[in-house]
Design a protein around this motif. Structure first.
Motif, PDB file in Angstrom:
ATOM      1  N   PHE A   1     -22.880  11.689  79.310  1.00  0.00           N
ATOM      2  CA  PHE A   1     -21.781  10.894  79.848  1.00  0.00           C
ATOM      3  C   PHE A   1     -22.124  10.435  81.267  1.00  0.00           C
ATOM      4  CE2 PHE A   1     -19.415  13.663  76.791  1.00  0.00           C
ATOM      5  CZ  PHE A   1     -19.036  12.645  75.923  1.00  0.00           C
ATOM      6  N   SER A   2     -21.611   9.270  81.644  1.00  0.00           N
ATOM      7  CA  SER A   2     -21.960   8.700  82.955  1.00  0.00           C
ATOM      8  C   SER A   2     -20.736   8.018  83.556  1.00  0.00           C
ATOM      9  CB  SER A   2     -23.115   7.699  82.796  1.00  0.00           C
ATOM     10  OG  SER A   2     -22.740   6.671  81.883  1.00  0.00           O
ATOM     11  N   GLY A   3     -20.974   7.375  84.703  1.00  0.00           N
ATOM     12  CA  GLY A   3     -19.905   6.665  85.381  1.00  0.00           C
ATOM     13  C   GLY A   3     -19.071   7.590  86.251  1.00  0.00           C
ATOM     14  N   GLN A   4     -18.011   7.037  86.800  1.00  0.00           N
ATOM     15  CA  GLN A   4     -17.134   7.802  87.672  1.00  0.00           C
ATOM     16  C   GLN A   4     -16.023   8.475  86.873  1.00  0.00           C
ATOM     17  OE1 GLN A   4     -16.394   4.484  90.667  1.00  0.00           O
ATOM     18  NE2 GLN A   4     -16.650   6.240  92.019  1.00  0.00           N
TER      19      GLN A   4
ATOM     20  N   ASN B   1     -24.104  18.000  72.931  1.00  0.00           N
ATOM     21  CA  ASN B   1     -24.486  16.978  71.972  1.00  0.00           C
ATOM     22  C   ASN B   1     -25.341  15.941  72.710  1.00  0.00           C
ATOM     23  OD1 ASN B   1     -23.173  17.256  69.129  1.00  0.00           O
ATOM     24  ND2 ASN B   1     -21.523  17.857  70.529  1.00  0.00           N
ATOM     25  N   LYS B   2     -25.387  14.731  72.177  1.00  0.00           N
ATOM     26  CA  LYS B   2     -26.126  13.642  72.841  1.00  0.00           C
ATOM     27  C   LYS B   2     -25.190  12.454  73.052  1.00  0.00           C
ATOM     28  CE  LYS B   2     -30.393  15.087  70.499  1.00  0.00           C
ATOM     29  NZ  LYS B   2     -31.440  14.707  69.511  1.00  0.00           N
ATOM     30  N   LEU B   3     -23.954  12.761  73.305  1.00  0.00           N
ATOM     31  CA  LEU B   3     -22.938  11.725  73.457  1.00  0.00           C
ATOM     32  C   LEU B   3     -23.072  11.024  74.802  1.00  0.00           C
ATOM     33  CD1 LEU B   3     -20.027  13.847  72.002  1.00  0.00           C
ATOM     34  CD2 LEU B   3     -21.125  11.892  70.882  1.00  0.00           C
ATOM     35  N   GLU B   4     -22.634   9.790  74.865  1.00  0.00           N
ATOM     36  CA  GLU B   4     -22.771   9.018  76.100  1.00  0.00           C
ATOM     37  C   GLU B   4     -21.536   8.153  76.307  1.00  0.00           C
ATOM     38  OE1 GLU B   4     -25.491   5.434  74.221  1.00  0.00           O
ATOM     39  OE2 GLU B   4     -26.484   7.280  74.903  1.00  0.00           O
ATOM     40  N   GLY B   5     -21.603   7.332  77.354  1.00  0.00           N
ATOM     41  CA  GLY B   5     -20.465   6.500  77.688  1.00  0.00           C
ATOM     42  C   GLY B   5     -19.661   7.093  78.822  1.00  0.00           C
ATOM     43  N   THR B   6     -18.508   6.531  79.084  1.00  0.00           N
ATOM     44  CA  THR B   6     -17.665   6.959  80.203  1.00  0.00           C
ATOM     45  C   THR B   6     -16.350   7.536  79.681  1.00  0.00           C
ATOM     46  OG1 THR B   6     -16.636   4.780  80.372  1.00  0.00           O
ATOM     47  CG2 THR B   6     -18.620   5.161  81.680  1.00  0.00           C
TER      48      THR B   6
END
Length: 990
Positions: free
Chosen positions: A471-474, A445-450
């Motif tokens: 998705f990003s972050g640790q 999909n085009k989902l994001e966030g952590t």
């Protein structure tokens, strides 16, 4: 009585006296008949009839199973269901002329039921002989049974056609049940003459292809028409609409064609209509408005087209299943007004447009599956409005926008698959942490966030699949609390930072994929707990430092990809211990000499891009400097020795007449393919294909045990000469094509193949303990297998088959699942083998399976529907696996003389299980009671099971009985079988 004594006429006085004197003469006659039957015909091993004593008070009316008229004390009913009785049909019971009800169901009565016996019982109103062992043809009727209203011969072994007399000698019959026998012939038209019928159930027999009776509409009092799996062809007759009393219509799993008739709108009393797994086509008629009692409608797995009619979706349905058709246009909005709907399955159609925005607001939805359509727009925010939604399946559509925040409050969710859409924005924080979640799949999909740290609350999660997003972050340390996690794929995202060191605590991981992110740091070395890990992909990141040698100790690791990182140092020698099917260390900063185990041309692409790696001979890697000088000195010596060895080897081959084993042609005519890393060539194999090394022979060829020069042991199958027919080539190609693309810890590894014009060999990893069949039934006699070991074998084999059916694309049907094709390594870990008959499952199987030219498989394991339809599905393998489970429990072969004449292990175990079943089910499956007394008859006497073992055996037997159900639709999938077995294992561990 005072009235009687007030009048003095003699005749009235005598009449009054008759009223107060008990009628003992008829009771005495009944006692004589009952005791004669008990003592001469019936066997009562459970002592159910011990109280049948002539001296007992108020005999026989107080006897077990006997019912009497309250006024006359005449015996009117004999009800002995589930008493465990055996013997022949006790027709002498019918000598009691006052008898109206005779129920002998769910016993072990056998033999034939003669026409004369039914004549003696002509005064009965109710006769139930179901769930016994009766054989022979269905009994003819020699006289009209005018009193009989219920006639039940289901779940027996009756054969032959339905006698014509059944259409004329049952004038008042209301219930006719003949299901689950071996009745053949066609479904007769004369059944439509039984106009008093309320239930007609004849499913699960061996009928030849035949249409429904054209005049079925004459049965206007019929309430239950149950014809699933009855080999029905042709169209549904228009007269079906005349069944105005019908509550249940089940025509599922047949070969019906044509349209659903408009007259179906006349079934005004219908509560359930089952039409799934047919070949119905055309549009669904828009004539359902008068079916106000309809709660269940299933027309899935057909070829239906057009719109979903609003008169159908406007009903108070509880379940609507229209999946696997060609339906199109939008989902009618009135479906959202339904206050009863809990199951909606519309997947694999051509539906388009938006989902109704109020869907779920008015009813307690539990299962919602619209995957595989062309739906778009936002997701409805109210799908879990009533907090009952369990399964949310939306993949393969074009949904866009964010995932509604309300989904995070859906505490009932256990299964979420929303992959392959165009969803964007952040995932609701609370959705990550639902405690009941087991599957969470949001990939592509085009989902994001952590990922929030509260993900730790999702402690039941077994699969976290979120690849192909933004998705990003640790990764939070809370992910280490997901102790049930087996599959974690977070690849192709924007994650960064280091992997939490606690990640190695997830000791149930099978696959771990983080490729194409921005992870950094060193690879954790504390990986000893990953004992079940089969695949590790850390490629395309920024990991640095050395490769942990501990990776080489993982027993099941077959897929290792560390390419495209910043790794340095030497390749650990410990990695040589792994049996890898995919191995990639390319494009790093590795240095030093390539270990000899990887110094092979097949690993070149896995090593390039490391400028400081060197090899003595492997191009294009640079030559190691220390090796160059030595190689110049030895090159002449080695060349001479090679020539001498080659001449000597050829002379030995000619001397032993083994040169012609490849058809007398040179190596250039051989086709050789390597599937795994190995240290041998075809010459090392051929010299050992002798009688001394032969360990098995079968229909497709011979198997040899070969010890290679380096001490490695392999199994070599030499297929029969192609001159024996095309089957040899088909078997070879099937094994190569199937095993060449399979990588699983529970499936035997194919290392190498070699073929010539008249020569074909396949080289496999060697399994030290042979086959399960050898251990259970061969010289080893089963003494090596205690119950815990047998149970682990069952789980492993199930995992292998589940992988074939559900994880391979396309899926694969083995077609020859048996104990001899489940091999055991030195630790008795199982691996499914012998794929010579395997077939891929094509996606479009409009006729309920793929048609084969002939039956293939092994006697005793072949599913009954495959034997007479020549159609295979994955449920054919499930049946065969059920037989293997019975072998593990009983220690007996599928065909054994101890079962009795014309019985196999399925029939024998089913009979024993039925004797203690809580309730026999109409589809032929059995629910086992809590009593374990019957287990003594089944359990392999060579085992000495503990109390906990007995509970586990009983649970496993229930799984086996589900697998061997005579109806394919009632068998669980192999994925479900694996879950059931693992549930048993978890229950034991608790």
């Amino acid at each position: 009585m005072s009235v009687c004594f007030y009048y003095k006429p003699l005749f009235l006085y005598l009449f009054c006296i008759a009223l107060i004197i008990p009628r003992t003469s008829s009771s005495n006659r009944d006692v004589v008949v009952l005791l004669r039957v008990k003592n001469n015909g019936l066997q009562d091993p459970n002592g159910q009839l011990n109280d049948w004593q002539q001296s007992a008070p108020n005999a026989p009316c107080n006897w077990t199973g006997i019912g009497c008229d309250n006024k006359t004390n005449d015996v009117v009913s004999i009800e002995m269901a589930s008493f465990g009785l055996s013997g022949y049909f006790p027709a002498d019971f019918c000598r009691i002329q006052t008898l109206r009800v005779l129920d002998l169901s769910d016993n072990l009565l056998n033999g034939t039921v003669l026409p004369e016996a039914l004549t003696v019982c002509s005064h009965l109103q109710f006769l139930n002989l179901s769930s016994n062992l009766f054989v022979g043809e269905l009994p003819e009727l020699q006289t009209q049974l005018v009193n009989l209203t219920t006639f039940d011969l289901s779940l027996n072994n009756f054969t032959g056609e339905i006698p014509a007399s059944y259409g004329s000698h049952f004038p008042n019959l209301q219930v006719l049940r003949l299901l689950s026998n071996f009745i053949n012939g066609s479904i007769p038209e004369f059944l439509s003459n039984l106009t008093e019928l309320t239930r007609l159930e004849i499913a699960d027999n061996n009928f030849g292809p035949s249409p429904l009776p054209a005049n079925i509409g004459r049965l206007t009092k019929l309430e239950n028409l149950w014809f699933p799996s009855s080999n029905i062809i042709g169209s549904i007759p228009e007269s079906i609409g005349n069944l105005v009393s019908l509550k249940t219509l089940d025509l599922s799993d047949n070969s019906l064609t044509g349209k659903i008739p408009e007259s179906i709108g006349g079934l005004i009393a219908a509560e359930k209509i089952e039409l799934y797994s047919n070949q119905l086509s055309g549009e669904i008629p828009d004539t359902f408005s008068n079916l106000t009692s309809l709660h269940f409608f299933d027309a899935s797995q057909n070829n239906l087209a057009g719109k979903i009619p609003e008169t159908l979706t406007g009903l108070a349905l509880k379940s609507l299943n229209l999946n696997d058709n060609n339906l199109e246009d939008e989902i009618p909005s009135n479906l959202a007004l339904n206050q009863n709907l809990y199951q909606l399955k519309l997947f694999n159609n051509r539906l388009s447009g938006n989902l109704p925005v109020k869907l779920g607001m008015n009813s307690g939805l539990e299962e919602f599956d619209v995957s595989g359509n062309f739906l778009e727009g936002p997701l409805p925010p109210n799908l879990c409005f009533n907090k009952t939604l369990d399964r949310l399946i939306l993949f393969n559509n074009s949904f866009s926008g964010p995932i509604p925040e309300s989904y995070g409050d859906c505490s009932s969710l256990t299964y979420v698959r929303i992959f392959d859409n165009e969803l964007s924005g952040n995932v609701p924080s609370s959705l990550w942490s639902l405690p009941g979640l087991t599957m969470f799949e949001l990939r592509d999909n085009k989902l994001e966030g952590t990922i929030p740290g509260t993900v730790s609350k999702a402690r039941n999660l077994t699969a976290l699949l979120i690849s192909g997003n933004r998705f990003s972050g640790q990764l939070p340390e809370g992910i280490c609390d997901l102790v049930q996690l087996q599959n974690m794929d977070i690849s192709s995202n924007r994650f960064s930072g280091e992997l939490p060191w606690c990640i190695t605590k997830l000791n149930k991981l099978l696959e771990f994929d983080v490729q194409e992110n921005a992870f950094t740091g060193v690879i954790p070395s504390t990986v000893a707990g990953w004992t079940d890990l089969t695949g590790l992909n850390l490629s395309g990141n920024q990991f640095f430092g050395t490769i942990p040698p501990e990776l080489g100790s993982l027993p099941d690791l077959t897929y290792l990809d560390l390419s495209g990182n910043l790794l340095s140092g030497e390749i650990p020698l410990d990695l040589s211990k792994l049996k890898l099917s995919k191995f990639n260390l390319s494009n790093n900063r590795l240095q030093g000499r390539v270990p000899s185990a990887f110094d092979n041309e097949i690993f070149v692409s896995s090593l390039i891009g490391n400028p400081d790696l060197c090899s003595p001979d492997l191009k294009p890697l640079p030559s190691c400097s220390k090796r160059r000088a030595v190689s110049l000195i030895l090159v002449g010596i080695l060349s001479s020795l090679s020539a001498i060895l080659l001449v000597s080897f050829l002379w030995l081959l000619i001397k032993s007449k083994k040169l012609n084993v490849f058809g007398g042609r040179g190596k250039k005519s051989w086709k050789m393919t390597a599937f795994q890393r190995f240290w041998f060539n075809e010459d090392d194999i051929v010299a050992f294909l002798s009688q001394d090394n032969l360990i098995a022979a079968g229909g497709s060829g011979q198997v040899y045990r070969v010890i290679l020069k380096n001490g490695q042991i392999v199994a070599v199958k030499r297929l029969w000469d192609a001159k024996r027919g095309p089957e040899s080539e088909e078997v070879f190609q099937s094994e190569v094509e199937t095993l060449g693309r399979i990588r699983h810890a529970c499936i035997v590894k194919l290392l190498f193949s070699c073929s010539g014009d008249n020569f074909r060999i396949l080289v496999y990893e060697y399994m030290e303990n042979g086959s399960l069949g050898d251990v259970l039934h061969g010289e080893k006699g089963g003494v090596l297998l205690d119950w815990p070991r047998r149970f682990k074998i069952a789980i492993g084999a199930a995992q292998g088959l589940a992988y074939l059916h559900h994880d391979c694309v396309p899926g694969i049907v083995h077609r020859d699942v048996k104990s001899n094709n489940i091999l055991l390594d030195e630790e008795f870990r199982p691996k499914v083998a012998d794929f010579g008959l395997a077939k891929t499952l094509h996606k479009n199987m409009d006729e309920g399976g793929q048609l084969m030219s002939q039956v293939a498989g092994s006697y005793g394991y072949i599913a009954p529907e495959y034997a007479y339809t020549l159609k295979i599905t994955e449920k054919s393998d499930v049946y065969s696996f059920g037989v293997v489970l019975l072998e593990l429990i009983t220690g007996k072969r599928p065909i054994d003389p101890s079962f009795g004449e014309n019985k196999d292990i399925v029939k024998w175990v089913t009979e024993v299980a039925l004797s203690s079943a809580e309730q026999p089910v109409a589809n032929g499956s059995v629910s086992i009671s809590d009593s374990a007394d019957y287990l003594d008859q089944l359990i392999d006497p060579r085992m000495n099971p503990s109390t906990s073992d007995l509970e586990e055996i009983k649970l496993l037997l229930n799984v086996a009985l589900k697998c061997i159900s005579s109806l394919p639709m009632n068998r669980p999938s192999m994925r479900r079988v694996t879950e059931l077995l693992k549930d048993n294992s978890r229950a034991r561990s608790k």
